[in-house]
Design a protein around this motif. Structure first.
Motif, PDB file in Angstrom:
ATOM      1  N   PHE A  11      62.854  32.017 -83.544  1.00 35.14           N
ATOM      2  CA  PHE A  11      62.645  30.626 -83.924  1.00 35.14           C
ATOM      3  C   PHE A  11      63.848  29.767 -83.531  1.00 35.14           C
ATOM      4  N   ALA A  15      64.518  26.832 -80.366  1.00 35.70           N
ATOM      5  CA  ALA A  15      64.782  25.506 -80.914  1.00 35.70           C
ATOM      6  C   ALA A  15      65.509  24.648 -79.881  1.00 35.70           C
ATOM      7  N   TRP A  84      52.585  32.588 -86.749  1.00 37.06           N
ATOM      8  CA  TRP A  84      53.075  31.889 -87.943  1.00 37.06           C
ATOM      9  C   TRP A  84      52.515  30.467 -87.986  1.00 37.06           C
ATOM     10  N   PHE A  88      48.745  27.846 -90.180  1.00 43.28           N
ATOM     11  CA  PHE A  88      48.594  26.482 -90.685  1.00 43.28           C
ATOM     12  C   PHE A  88      47.460  25.745 -89.995  1.00 43.28           C
TER      13      PHE A  88
ATOM     14  N   PHE B  11      60.717  21.919 -83.737  1.00 43.01           N
ATOM     15  CA  PHE B  11      61.189  23.254 -83.385  1.00 43.01           C
ATOM     16  C   PHE B  11      62.462  23.589 -84.151  1.00 43.01           C
ATOM     17  N   ASN B  12      63.343  22.615 -84.233  1.00 43.12           N
ATOM     18  CA  ASN B  12      64.584  22.828 -84.958  1.00 43.12           C
ATOM     19  C   ASN B  12      64.349  22.909 -86.459  1.00 43.12           C
ATOM     20  N   ILE B  14      61.857  24.049 -88.096  1.00 41.88           N
ATOM     21  CA  ILE B  14      61.302  25.331 -88.542  1.00 41.88           C
ATOM     22  C   ILE B  14      62.160  26.510 -88.104  1.00 41.88           C
ATOM     23  N   ALA B  15      63.317  26.220 -87.548  1.00 47.46           N
ATOM     24  CA  ALA B  15      64.225  27.304 -87.168  1.00 47.46           C
ATOM     25  C   ALA B  15      64.907  27.865 -88.409  1.00 47.46           C
ATOM     26  N   ARG B  20      60.874  27.334 -93.538  1.00 48.31           N
ATOM     27  CA  ARG B  20      59.566  27.950 -93.269  1.00 48.31           C
ATOM     28  C   ARG B  20      58.937  28.421 -94.574  1.00 48.31           C
ATOM     29  N   LEU B  23      57.346  25.572 -96.369  1.00 47.43           N
ATOM     30  CA  LEU B  23      56.064  25.190 -95.792  1.00 47.43           C
ATOM     31  C   LEU B  23      54.973  26.146 -96.225  1.00 47.43           C
ATOM     32  N   VAL B  24      55.294  27.430 -96.250  1.00 47.10           N
ATOM     33  CA  VAL B  24      54.309  28.423 -96.674  1.00 47.10           C
ATOM     34  C   VAL B  24      53.891  28.173 -98.122  1.00 47.10           C
ATOM     35  N   LEU B  78      52.988  21.006 -86.671  1.00 52.47           N
ATOM     36  CA  LEU B  78      53.107  22.400 -86.226  1.00 52.47           C
ATOM     37  C   LEU B  78      52.202  22.703 -85.043  1.00 52.47           C
TER      38      LEU B  78
END
Lengths: 115, 115
Positions: A11, A15, A84, A88, B11-12, B14-15, B20, B23-24, B78
């Motif tokens: 991930f 990035a 992942w 969503f 991208f950053n 969710i790094a 993460r 979000l889950v 996402l």
DNA sequence: TTGACGCATGCCGATATCGGCATATGATGG
DNA sequence: CCATCATATGCCGATATCGGCATGCGTCAA
């Protein structure tokens, strides 16, 4: 503590925009470092460093070819990311509805307020 | 220059593993900050900061509910990530084959060398 | 062997990050 | 108005990042 090491997590590795561009380029096949650097408008050391990160998370393999070192894609590491985000999938459709409802509420509130 | 601002790029955003996880958790529905912090074993300021980042990239919405502030998922951001990784889908199958071939080459090279 | 080429690495400066703590801000209830 | 609860923000230290530059190391050709 700072950010987790980019070198240990896919991930984090993706990035970086330039690293993503490298991966995209490598879909067309193996390439030597200098060629990548040139096509992406970065310096050779810059390209080497990004490739190192990609190698350390396993997104890229390298192979000696005489003087050159050819880098090739190993996209398997991207699969977890795909899955992942896929978790969503049903939400980013639903989100539209929720947002609509949300916007409706706002309009409603504005009208009620102006009455 | 340091790393690109995490605040401007999904991208950053969710790094970060904790983000993460947030979000889950939010897939189960809206939650107040304190609850999130508690369930993820982080401090309240910590949770607030991560939520700020997620809000700034649009992955999360917030809504006042009395004293509390409920955070909810907006997963639309996402989708680009899912699609980008999806662009490599055919490669992470093919990669197995290539890796096999690669390993074969190595074996071959070892045998040739030992003769 | 020597030189040229391809690439990796090391060092530097500027900066952004994350976590922790204290504290400001905001809303609610008495 | 005041106390309280929920959250946001500010400041700090430690650290990792990225880019640039110089340079090391390995390989090939003459």
């Amino acid at each position: 503590m700072a950010r987790a090491a980019t070198t240990s997590d896919v991930f984090n590795a993706i990035a970086e925009p330039q690293r993503r561009e490298i991966l995209v380029l490598l879909r067309a096949g193996e390439r030597p470092v200098t060629e990548l650097a040139q096509e992406l408008g970065m310096t050779q050391p810059g390209a080497s460093k990004h490739l190192r990160v990609l190698r350390e998370v396993g997104l890229v393999r390298d192979r000696k070819a005489g003087k050159q070192r050819l880098y090739g894609l190993d996209a398997r590491g991207l699969r977890p990311v795909h899955e992942w985000t896929g978790g969503f999938e049903r939400f980013w459709n639903e989100s539209f509805d929720r947002l609509d409802a949300y916007v409706q509420d706002l309009k409603q509130a504005r009208q009620d307020g102006s009455n």
